[in-house]
Design an enzyme around this catalytic site. Structure first.
Site, PDB file in Angstrom:
ATOM      1  CD  GLU A  82      61.620  10.761  22.989  1.00  0.00           C
ATOM      2  OE1 GLU A  82      62.703  11.352  22.841  1.00  0.00           O
ATOM      3  OE2 GLU A  82      60.530  11.280  22.691  1.00  0.00           O
ATOM      4  CE  LYS A 127      62.704  20.622  24.180  1.00  0.00           C
ATOM      5  NZ  LYS A 127      62.841  19.422  24.979  1.00  0.00           N
ATOM      6  NE  ARG A 187      63.313  20.266  19.036  1.00  0.00           N
ATOM      7  CZ  ARG A 187      64.335  19.698  19.686  1.00  0.00           C
ATOM      8  NH1 ARG A 187      64.749  18.488  19.350  1.00  0.00           N
ATOM      9  NH2 ARG A 187      64.944  20.328  20.670  1.00  0.00           N
TER      10      ARG A 187
HETATM   11  N1  PLP Z   1      63.598  13.702  23.583  1.00  0.00           N
HETATM   12  C1  PLP Z   1      62.948  14.462  24.468  1.00  0.00           C
HETATM   13  C2  PLP Z   1      61.640  13.986  24.965  1.00  0.00           C
HETATM   14  C3  PLP Z   1      63.509  15.684  24.888  1.00  0.00           C
HETATM   15  O1  PLP Z   1      62.878  16.438  25.781  1.00  0.00           O
HETATM   16  C4  PLP Z   1      64.749  16.090  24.378  1.00  0.00           C
HETATM   17  C5  PLP Z   1      65.329  17.366  24.756  1.00  0.00           C
HETATM   18  O2  PLP Z   1      65.192  18.346  24.108  1.00  0.00           O
HETATM   19  C6  PLP Z   1      65.394  15.252  23.469  1.00  0.00           C
HETATM   20  C7  PLP Z   1      64.792  14.067  23.088  1.00  0.00           C
HETATM   21  C8  PLP Z   1      66.718  15.630  22.902  1.00  0.00           C
HETATM   22  O3  PLP Z   1      66.590  16.591  21.896  1.00  0.00           O
HETATM   23  P1  PLP Z   1      67.774  17.568  21.563  1.00  0.00           P
HETATM   24  O4  PLP Z   1      68.940  16.714  21.233  1.00  0.00           O
HETATM   25  O5  PLP Z   1      67.298  18.344  20.391  1.00  0.00           O
HETATM   26  O6  PLP Z   1      68.003  18.388  22.773  1.00  0.00           O
HETATM   27  C1  COI Z   2      66.973  19.523  26.566  1.00  0.00           C
HETATM   28  O1  COI Z   2      67.726  18.567  26.405  1.00  0.00           O
HETATM   29  O2  COI Z   2      67.251  20.672  26.241  1.00  0.00           O
HETATM   30  C2  COI Z   2      65.676  19.354  27.136  1.00  0.00           C
HETATM   31  O3  COI Z   2      64.830  20.112  26.819  1.00  0.00           O
HETATM   32  C3  COI Z   2      65.480  18.336  28.119  1.00  0.00           C
HETATM   33  C4  COI Z   2      64.697  18.930  29.218  1.00  0.00           C
HETATM   34  C5  COI Z   2      63.301  18.499  29.213  1.00  0.00           C
HETATM   35  C6  COI Z   2      65.380  19.051  30.495  1.00  0.00           C
END
Ligand code: PLP
Ligand code: COI
Length: 340
Positions: A219, A183, A80
């Site tokens: 989301e 991200k 990612r």
């Molecule tokens: N959506 C957003 C906007 C996020 O910042 C995050 C955190 O990383 C997620 C979803 C969840 O992603 P992940 O499960 O890969 O941490």
């Molecule tokens: C995560 O879940 O790791 C994130 O990056 C969320 C964060 C913006 C606090």
């Protein structure tokens, strides 16, 4: 050294011993460097500061029941970060470099890894920034990948306790052809105002609707959304949400546990039909939602009796049991960190 109160650590920054850094210069990545400084020395015209040429990741290390320390699907975070880098024209770090830096930063900060039994973890924050000086809008020629860690508790202070969420119609987090699927920091800058408004009104976070039509659920601020209807796990398919590694894993786990998974556009009105709703992410893990309020449309949806519902509880238990090495990992998601 001050004793860490493992039971009461917040989700917030704290200082540890070391971070690891790698510079991209003259077209290639250098050697991994270890630093004990919390600061970076950077040119004031760096592209990350002016034109938002930066991206980050978030993953955790878990001390298991057997005392071993595991990371979870690190390669997915690495991939990612590569997609993030490509979207804003940064140098994508190789997966092997990302993986090696994650391992090293954990090994170097072993004494900060929460022991088993407190629900706490070591949060790893990889950050990629354009460091080269440019004043015209163009990509930097130099990049820094830095990784630092800190012990953390749950993102929402009550952990696996249902929260109240506010639908945000006044501001968008990301546009359909924008940067919502990667991200980059700019997405979070765009979310700050609505998050602040939600917090002022007593909500823990926001839920965004699709920016084009405001008809579908996108989301949550820092996490994906899912709803449960009978034996169905339903999660939005959208052009502007971050593909969450937690959500992807939960879809696989839910299928394995006999639930039916649907990933499709989720109309706003469907909020009235779910038995349970939740947000999911590395920081949020699974955070059940008990109430969703849409102040602009004057609508409110409630779930359960204030406690987490049975399906969220089932998924949460099975999911965290894999992460904390309490049950076998049939998917090959975890990797034990070697401390030799
Ligand atoms: N959506 C957003 C906007 C996020 O910042 C995050 C955190 O990383 C997620 C979803 C969840 O992603 P992940 O499960 O890969 O941490
Ligand atoms: C995560 O879940 O790791 C994130 O990056 C969320 C964060 C913006 C606090």
């Amino acid at each position: 050294m001050q004793e860490i109160d493992w039971k009461n650590i917040p989700f917030g920054f704290s200082e540890t011993d070391y971070n690891v850094r790698c510079y991209y210069r003259n077209g290639s990545w250098g050697k991994i460097e270890v630093s004990s400084s919390n600061t970076i020395n950077m040119h004031m015209a760096a592209t990350s500061l002016h034109y938002g040429q930066e991206g980050f990741e978030g993953l955790k290390a878990y001390t298991g029941k057997d005392g071993q320390v595991r990371i979870f699907r690190c390669e997915e975070n690495a991939k990612r970060m590569q997609r993030t880098a490509e979207r804003v024209l940064m140098a994508p770090p190789p997966v092997e470099l990302f993986h090696e830096m994650v391992k090293q930063v954990i090994q170097l900060n072993r004494r900060f890894i929460p022991p088993y039994g407190y629900g706490a973890t070591l949060y790893i924050r990889p950050l990629l920034i354009g460091t080269g000086a440019e004043i015209g809008v163009r990509p930097s020629k130099e990049y820094l990948l830095i990784m630092f860690v800190m012990p953390v508790g749950p993102y929402f202070k009550d952990g696996f306790k249902p929260v109240d969420m506010m639908i945000c119609r006044d501001f968008d987090r990301a546009a359909p052809l924008g940067t919502g699927t990667v991200k980059v920091g700019g997405n979070y800058a765009a979310s700050l105002m609505s998050l602040e408004l939600a917090k002022q009104k007593g909500f823990s976070s926001t839920i965004y609707l699709d920016a084009r039509e405001k008809k579908y659920i996108d989301e949550c601020g820092p996490a994906n959304f899912f709803g449960i209807k009978g034996k169905k796990y339903i999660t939005p398919k959208s052009e502007s949400v971050l593909p969450s590694i937690t959500n992807m894993s939960l879809q696989q786990l839910a299928t394995h546990l006999g639930y039916e998974v649907e990933r499709r556009p989720v109309p706003f009105e469907e909020l009235a039909e779910f038995d349970e709703t939740a947000e999911c992410g590395t920081a949020a893990v699974i955070t059940p939602i008990k109430r969703i309020v849409d102040p602009v449309a004057g609508k409110e949806f409630t779930y359960g009796n204030g406690e987490a519902g049975p399906v969220c509880t089932h998924l949460y238990k099975e999911y965290t049991a894999i992460q904390f090495g309490e049950s076998p990992d049939p998917f090959g998601w975890t990797e034990v960190i070697d401390f030799k």
